[in-house]
Write an enzyme that holds these catalytic residues in place. Structure first.
Site, PDB file in Angstrom:
ATOM      1  N   LYS A 187       0.855  -1.193   0.000  1.00 21.99           N
ATOM      2  CA  LYS A 187       0.000   0.000   0.000  1.00 21.99           C
ATOM      3  C   LYS A 187       0.889   1.240   0.000  1.00 21.99           C
ATOM      4  O   LYS A 187       1.442   1.635   1.020  1.00 21.99           O
ATOM      5  CB  LYS A 187      -0.912   0.045   1.229  1.00 21.99           C
ATOM      6  CG  LYS A 187      -2.020   1.069   1.039  1.00 21.99           C
ATOM      7  CD  LYS A 187      -2.419   1.803   2.308  1.00 21.99           C
ATOM      8  CE  LYS A 187      -1.563   2.964   2.659  1.00 21.99           C
ATOM      9  NZ  LYS A 187      -1.512   4.079   1.717  1.00 21.99           N
ATOM     10  N   SER A 189       1.693   5.378  -0.448  1.00 16.28           N
ATOM     11  CA  SER A 189       0.983   6.574   0.001  1.00 16.28           C
ATOM     12  C   SER A 189       0.056   7.068  -1.100  1.00 16.28           C
ATOM     13  O   SER A 189       0.400   7.037  -2.285  1.00 16.28           O
ATOM     14  CB  SER A 189       1.993   7.661   0.362  1.00 16.28           C
ATOM     15  OG  SER A 189       1.319   8.893   0.512  1.00 16.28           O
ATOM     16  N   THR A 242       5.965   7.743  13.280  1.00 19.23           N
ATOM     17  CA  THR A 242       5.940   6.960  14.522  1.00 19.23           C
ATOM     18  C   THR A 242       4.499   6.796  15.002  1.00 19.23           C
ATOM     19  O   THR A 242       4.122   5.722  15.488  1.00 19.23           O
ATOM     20  CB  THR A 242       6.813   7.664  15.584  1.00 19.23           C
ATOM     21  OG1 THR A 242       8.132   7.789  15.032  1.00 19.23           O
ATOM     22  CG2 THR A 242       6.904   6.863  16.871  1.00 19.23           C
ATOM     23  N   GLU A 262       9.913   1.075  10.347  1.00 16.97           N
ATOM     24  CA  GLU A 262      10.937   2.084  10.039  1.00 16.97           C
ATOM     25  C   GLU A 262      10.254   3.433  10.226  1.00 16.97           C
ATOM     26  O   GLU A 262       9.528   3.898   9.350  1.00 16.97           O
ATOM     27  CB  GLU A 262      11.436   1.924   8.596  1.00 16.97           C
ATOM     28  CG  GLU A 262      12.111   0.585   8.301  1.00 16.97           C
ATOM     29  CD  GLU A 262      13.470   0.447   8.973  1.00 16.97           C
ATOM     30  OE1 GLU A 262      13.974   1.435   9.534  1.00 16.97           O
ATOM     31  OE2 GLU A 262      14.019  -0.665   8.932  1.00 16.97           O
ATOM     32  N   CYS A 296      13.826  10.566   6.661  1.00 18.32           N
ATOM     33  CA  CYS A 296      13.795  10.144   8.065  1.00 18.32           C
ATOM     34  C   CYS A 296      15.163  10.304   8.723  1.00 18.32           C
ATOM     35  O   CYS A 296      15.264  10.459   9.926  1.00 18.32           O
ATOM     36  CB  CYS A 296      13.337   8.695   8.141  1.00 18.32           C
ATOM     37  SG  CYS A 296      14.323   7.628   7.075  1.00 18.32           S
ATOM     38  N   GLU A 393      10.211  16.229  14.020  1.00 21.27           N
ATOM     39  CA  GLU A 393      10.889  16.218  12.718  1.00 21.27           C
ATOM     40  C   GLU A 393      10.482  17.473  11.950  1.00 21.27           C
ATOM     41  O   GLU A 393       9.294  17.707  11.740  1.00 21.27           O
ATOM     42  CB  GLU A 393      10.427  15.010  11.904  1.00 21.27           C
ATOM     43  CG  GLU A 393      11.043  13.700  12.290  1.00 21.27           C
ATOM     44  CD  GLU A 393      10.519  12.570  11.397  1.00 21.27           C
ATOM     45  OE1 GLU A 393       9.310  12.277  11.461  1.00 21.27           O
ATOM     46  OE2 GLU A 393      11.319  11.992  10.667  1.00 21.27           O
TER      47      GLU A 393
HETATM   48  P1  NAP Z   1       2.602   8.457   7.495  1.00 15.04           P
HETATM   49  O1  NAP Z   1       1.591   9.536   7.541  1.00 15.04           O
HETATM   50  O2  NAP Z   1       2.779   7.615   8.698  1.00 15.04           O
HETATM   51  O3  NAP Z   1       2.185   7.544   6.247  1.00 15.04           O
HETATM   52  C1  NAP Z   1       2.941   6.413   5.886  1.00 15.04           C
HETATM   53  C2  NAP Z   1       2.035   5.407   5.230  1.00 15.04           C
HETATM   54  O4  NAP Z   1       1.057   4.973   6.179  1.00 15.04           O
HETATM   55  C3  NAP Z   1       1.259   5.970   4.051  1.00 15.04           C
HETATM   56  O5  NAP Z   1       1.128   4.968   3.068  1.00 15.04           O
HETATM   57  C4  NAP Z   1      -0.094   6.274   4.661  1.00 15.04           C
HETATM   58  O6  NAP Z   1      -1.134   6.264   3.725  1.00 15.04           O
HETATM   59  C5  NAP Z   1      -0.219   5.114   5.620  1.00 15.04           C
HETATM   60  N1  NAP Z   1      -1.207   5.298   6.686  1.00 15.04           N
HETATM   61  C6  NAP Z   1      -1.586   6.425   7.304  1.00 15.04           C
HETATM   62  N2  NAP Z   1      -2.512   6.148   8.254  1.00 15.04           N
HETATM   63  C7  NAP Z   1      -2.718   4.807   8.225  1.00 15.04           C
HETATM   64  C8  NAP Z   1      -3.543   3.901   8.952  1.00 15.04           C
HETATM   65  N3  NAP Z   1      -4.365   4.323   9.922  1.00 15.04           N
HETATM   66  N4  NAP Z   1      -3.475   2.590   8.644  1.00 15.04           N
HETATM   67  C9  NAP Z   1      -2.659   2.144   7.688  1.00 15.04           C
HETATM   68  N5  NAP Z   1      -1.851   2.951   6.956  1.00 15.04           N
HETATM   69  C10 NAP Z   1      -1.882   4.265   7.234  1.00 15.04           C
HETATM   70  O7  NAP Z   1       4.033   8.988   7.103  1.00 15.04           O
HETATM   71  P2  NAP Z   1       4.425   9.926   5.877  1.00 15.04           P
HETATM   72  O8  NAP Z   1       4.042  11.307   6.194  1.00 15.04           O
HETATM   73  O9  NAP Z   1       3.934   9.321   4.603  1.00 15.04           O
HETATM   74  O10 NAP Z   1       6.016   9.766   5.858  1.00 15.04           O
HETATM   75  C11 NAP Z   1       6.862  10.555   6.617  1.00 15.04           C
HETATM   76  C12 NAP Z   1       7.303   9.826   7.860  1.00 15.04           C
HETATM   77  O11 NAP Z   1       7.934   8.603   7.478  1.00 15.04           O
HETATM   78  C13 NAP Z   1       8.341  10.590   8.640  1.00 15.04           C
HETATM   79  O12 NAP Z   1       8.074  10.468  10.009  1.00 15.04           O
HETATM   80  C14 NAP Z   1       9.640   9.886   8.280  1.00 15.04           C
HETATM   81  O13 NAP Z   1      10.657  10.027   9.233  1.00 15.04           O
HETATM   82  C15 NAP Z   1       9.170   8.479   8.156  1.00 15.04           C
HETATM   83  N6  NAP Z   1      10.116   7.678   7.354  1.00 15.04           N
HETATM   84  C16 NAP Z   1      10.886   6.756   8.009  1.00 15.04           C
HETATM   85  C17 NAP Z   1      11.822   6.024   7.289  1.00 15.04           C
HETATM   86  C18 NAP Z   1      12.717   5.022   7.971  1.00 15.04           C
HETATM   87  O14 NAP Z   1      13.387   4.266   7.273  1.00 15.04           O
HETATM   88  N7  NAP Z   1      12.742   4.958   9.300  1.00 15.04           N
HETATM   89  C19 NAP Z   1      11.967   6.238   5.908  1.00 15.04           C
HETATM   90  C20 NAP Z   1      11.154   7.180   5.289  1.00 15.04           C
HETATM   91  C21 NAP Z   1      10.219   7.895   6.034  1.00 15.04           C
HETATM   92  P3  NAP Z   1      -1.638   7.582   2.966  1.00 15.04           P
HETATM   93  O15 NAP Z   1      -0.428   8.410   2.656  1.00 15.04           O
HETATM   94  O16 NAP Z   1      -2.320   7.047   1.771  1.00 15.04           O
HETATM   95  O17 NAP Z   1      -2.551   8.279   3.917  1.00 15.04           O
END
Ligand code: NAP
Length: 492
Positions: A187, A189, A242, A262, A296, A393
């Protein structure tokens, strides 16, 4: 190069997919709903993609479960050849895939092609690792027994990925999963589904059997809940915030799934008095401004020792003032837009909060004249670890500088966070850099280096930055179960 020309070319080569991919077939949302994907540099709609939910997710799970029965029985060599072919096709089309990433995510084309190359490298690496999944023979405890360890794939894996690396965050999961013999429901984004769909198209062209790789996008909580609820899904691998990671971890408990998380970071970048300024500035730029500060492992707090503070602040500001901001397709651009309006507002809020508490803007500090979601490359000084900008962040092109006196103080500030993904340090003393690297509570440490990601090294965090590792020989372990087999009655 105009966005419309790019879109037309991607369409004619079959890389602009707008349907989900289930059981080897391209399908619309069952109720016909779509969602818009926009170009963050212009706000224009690039595509309308299927907006899927529970039903489509359940069908994708069923397809992955059916495909698992045969894919897991392929020999390692056969799985390896499929992954290698997929890698070859991606590399042969890396420019077009890069264009797709620039269109939907905004990063400069050169960086986008770099993401494709990095992403493909996980498929190449795990094509090789597929053939190195060894079991064990344990010296027996009695003469009539033999003790064996088998490594077997965990089963169907649900992968949920973010928008900041729409391609590489997928291949970093799917490479080891397929190598181990697992099948997947991915899935991506909703902001950036196009790179994932193009990757699925190439998987199909590479001859990866139907149902082994499925992609559904749309209503995130519905798809997430379907993956969590299904007893057929044996593992969830998630890259993202997180907050969402915690929800998924809790949800995975009901069926006791494995989880790899991650999550977000809050990377300290420590510059000691004896650092080579040029190396430290170059490293900080790489660690901070890549992907417009939306990674990240981005340096989130730049801790500078008092003896070098002013000199470093000037040198960093000079270097940052040369960053060319613009549409990722324009020549020479190294900083693109932020992903959306909410991201700009978050950066604005954090900068305003810091300034209201005594921080000083040395460079930038506001929206860019280009409009939309462009933000000026920014340096702010006199930041402390209590300000919001140090606790959250930033996820934008803002370099906050914090002053410290001693090594102990630097370690204490650096570790004073719930996150523990990446940390950087710059200095000449080998003894000190090792001491500090050992004391930092982080999964990744770059010493005199700001760019640390590769397929051969483990990526992952400690504390609330996550669980498990991706990439490297360690990355495949999370997709394998250990089965102990005891063969008895050997003496007849
Ligand atoms: P996010 O809002 O957590 O979204 C990540 C994924 O989760 C997206 O596909 C999103 O879908 C989905 N999602 C959201 N709510 C959900 C739910 N209730 N159930 C299932 N899936 C759900 O994060 P983001 O804004 O896309 O990404 C930025 C974050 O990712 C930052 O905190 C960054 O540090 C972290 N990150 C970490 C790493 C690592 O390796 N540690 C690497 C890259 C990014 P939709 O977008 O379709 O809503």
């Amino acid at each position: 190069m105009g966005a419309n020309d790019v879109l037309a070319r991607l369409n004619s080569s079959g890389f602009l997919k707008t349907q989900g991919f289930i059981g080897g077939k391209w399908v619309d949302a069952y109720d016909g709903k779509t969602l818009e994907v926009t170009n963050p540099a212009t706000g224009e709609v690039i595509a309308n993609v299927a907006c899927m939910g529970t039903k489509e997710a359940n069908d994708a799970i069923a397809s992955a479960h059916k495909a698992f029965q045969s894919w897991s029985k392929f020999t390692a060599g056969e799985r390896s050849k499929c992954l290698r072919k997929w890698y070859d096709l991606i590399m042969a089309n890396k420019e077009q895939l890069g264009e797709l990433i620039t269109l939907e995510q905004g990063k400069p084309l050169k960086e986008a092609i770099g993401e494709v190359t990095l992403g493909a490298s996980y498929l190449e690496f795990y094509a090789e690792e597929a053939k190195r999944i060894y079991g064990d023979i344990i010296p027996t405890t009695s003469a009539d027994r033999r003790l064996f360890i088998l490594k077997q794939p965990v089963g169907v894996v649900g992968a949920i990925t973010p928008w900041n690396f729409p391609f590489a965050m997928i291949t970093r999961k799917v490479g080891p999963a397929l190598a181990a013999g697992c099948t997947m429901v991915i899935k991506p984004s909703e902001l950036t589904p196009l790179a994932a769909l193009a990757a699925a198209e190439l998987a199909n062209r590479a001859g990866i059997p139907p149902g082994v790789v499925n992609v559904v996008m749309g209503i995130a909580p519905e798809i997430g809940d379907a993956l969590l609820a299904s007893p057929q899904v044996r593992k969830i691998t998630f890259t993202g915030s997180t907050a969402v990671g915690k929800k998924l971890m809790a949800g995975a408990a009901s069926t006791v799934k494995k989880v790899t998380l991650e999550l977000g970071g809050n990377a300290p970048c420590i510059v000691f008095d004896d650092a080579d300024i040029e190396v430290a500035v170059k490293g900080t730029l790489g660690a901070k401004f890549r992907n417009t500060g939306q990674t990240c492992i981005c340096a989130n707090r730049i801790l500078v020792q008092e003896g070098i503070y002013d000199k470093f602040a000037r040198a960093l500001s000079d270097a940052i003032s040369n960053i060319k901001v613009g549409n990722g397709f324009s020549e020479g651009v190294v900083q693109g837009p932020l992903i959306n309006e909410a991201a700009v507002q978050k950066v604005e809020t954090l900068v305003q909060d810091a300034v209201s508490k005594g921080a000083e803007v040395l460079l930038g500090g506001k929206r860019h004249g280009l409009g939309f979601t462009f933000y000026e490359p920014t340096v702010i000084s006199n930041v402390n670890n209590e300000m919001r900008i140090s606790r959250e962040e930033v996820f934008g092109p803002v370099a906050p500088l914090l002053r410290f006196k001693t090594e102990e103080e630097a370690i204490s500030i650096a570790n004073d966070t719930d996150a523990g993904l990446a940390a950087y340090l710059f200095g000449a003393s080998v003894q000190r850099t090792w001491r500090v690297a050992e004391a930092l509570e982080y999964g990744i440490v770059g010493i005199n280096e700001g760019l640390v990601s590769s397929e051969v090294t483990p990526h992952g965090g400690v504390k609330q930055s996550g669980l498990g590792r991706e990439g490297s020989k360690y990355g495949i372990e999370d997709y394998l179960e250990i089965k102990y087999v005891c063969l008895g009655n050997m003496l007849g």
